[in-house]
Scaffold this motif. Structure first.
Motif, PDB file in Angstrom:
ATOM      1  N   TYR A 287       1.200   6.840  44.128  1.00 56.70           N
ATOM      2  CA  TYR A 287       0.866   7.774  43.060  1.00 56.70           C
ATOM      3  C   TYR A 287      -0.626   7.728  42.745  1.00 56.70           C
ATOM      4  N   THR A 288      -1.181   8.908  42.540  1.00 58.41           N
ATOM      5  CA  THR A 288      -2.598   9.046  42.195  1.00 58.41           C
ATOM      6  C   THR A 288      -2.780   9.664  40.810  1.00 58.41           C
ATOM      7  N   ARG A 289      -1.683  10.031  40.176  1.00 58.05           N
ATOM      8  CA  ARG A 289      -1.709  10.682  38.871  1.00 58.05           C
ATOM      9  C   ARG A 289      -0.841   9.881  37.896  1.00 58.05           C
ATOM     10  N   PRO A 290      -0.992  10.129  36.611  1.00 55.55           N
ATOM     11  CA  PRO A 290      -0.186   9.418  35.609  1.00 55.55           C
ATOM     12  C   PRO A 290       1.312   9.695  35.795  1.00 55.55           C
ATOM     13  N   MET A 291       2.130   8.742  35.354  1.00 55.74           N
ATOM     14  CA  MET A 291       3.576   8.837  35.523  1.00 55.74           C
ATOM     15  C   MET A 291       4.159  10.102  34.890  1.00 55.74           C
TER      16      MET A 291
ATOM     17  N   ALA B 255       7.099  15.088  36.036  1.00 52.14           N
ATOM     18  CA  ALA B 255       7.167  16.545  35.908  1.00 52.14           C
ATOM     19  C   ALA B 255       7.564  17.229  37.212  1.00 52.14           C
ATOM     20  N   VAL B 256       7.302  16.595  38.355  1.00 52.05           N
ATOM     21  CA  VAL B 256       7.646  17.206  39.652  1.00 52.05           C
ATOM     22  C   VAL B 256       8.747  16.434  40.378  1.00 52.05           C
ATOM     23  N   LEU B 257       9.373  15.480  39.679  1.00 51.61           N
ATOM     24  CA  LEU B 257      10.387  14.634  40.301  1.00 51.61           C
ATOM     25  C   LEU B 257      11.596  15.436  40.807  1.00 51.61           C
ATOM     26  N   ASP B 258      12.096  16.380  40.013  1.00 55.88           N
ATOM     27  CA  ASP B 258      13.260  17.160  40.452  1.00 55.88           C
ATOM     28  C   ASP B 258      12.966  17.934  41.735  1.00 55.88           C
ATOM     29  N   ALA B 259      11.788  18.517  41.826  1.00 57.78           N
ATOM     30  CA  ALA B 259      11.407  19.244  43.038  1.00 57.78           C
ATOM     31  C   ALA B 259      11.282  18.287  44.225  1.00 57.78           C
ATOM     32  N   HIS B 260      10.766  17.095  43.985  1.00 63.05           N
ATOM     33  CA  HIS B 260      10.645  16.087  45.040  1.00 63.05           C
ATOM     34  C   HIS B 260      12.036  15.679  45.537  1.00 63.05           C
TER      35      HIS B 260
ATOM     36  N   ALA C 279       0.974  16.881  44.837  1.00 63.72           N
ATOM     37  CA  ALA C 279       0.101  17.037  43.671  1.00 63.72           C
ATOM     38  C   ALA C 279      -0.150  15.730  42.936  1.00 63.72           C
ATOM     39  N   VAL C 280       0.660  14.692  43.234  1.00 62.85           N
ATOM     40  CA  VAL C 280       0.570  13.465  42.433  1.00 62.85           C
ATOM     41  C   VAL C 280       0.493  12.188  43.262  1.00 62.85           C
ATOM     42  N   ALA C 281       0.459  12.313  44.586  1.00 60.63           N
ATOM     43  CA  ALA C 281       0.472  11.115  45.433  1.00 60.63           C
ATOM     44  C   ALA C 281      -0.341  11.334  46.692  1.00 60.63           C
ATOM     45  N   GLU C 282      -0.745  10.214  47.282  1.00 65.58           N
ATOM     46  CA  GLU C 282      -1.333  10.271  48.622  1.00 65.58           C
ATOM     47  C   GLU C 282      -0.335   9.647  49.578  1.00 65.58           C
TER      48      GLU C 282
END
Length: 94
Positions: free
Chosen positions: A8-12, A17-22, A70-73
């Motif tokens: 993760y590169t962004r705050p939890m 916020a994008v967990l369901d899509a993931h 959008a939130v991880a590398e």
């Protein structure tokens, strides 16, 4: 097979916020037989996905679809599994 490590590169809050899509993305590729296993790191700083040996360009395209872009590398490591315990024998050669 590939080991895909997400960090993760962004705050939890942004991750959540994008967990369901993931999860829907994971379901798509588990159903297609491409993903072998997936899970969170502990502590929760990212995750890991094991992927069957497919064309690397196809894998890159699949990873690009993930909402977690959008939130991880991502780090992708190709592994040629040649030995395993009886419990993991199914991973040899995939």
């Amino acid at each position: 097979m590939y080991i895909v490590t997400l960090s993760y590169t962004r705050p939890m809050e942004e991750v959540e916020a994008v967990l369901d899509a993931h999860i829907a993305w994971l379901d798509t590729y588990f159903d297609a037989g491409i993903f072998i296993t997936a899970g969170r790191k502990d502590p929760r700083t990212g995750g890991v996905v094991l992927v069957r040996d497919i064309d690397r360009d196809r894998l890159n395209a699949i990873l690009a679809e993930d909402a977690f872009q959008a939130v991880a590398e991502y780090e992708v490591t190709k592994v040629n599994v040649t030995r395993a315990t009886d419990e993991f024998a199914g991973l040899v050669g995939i």
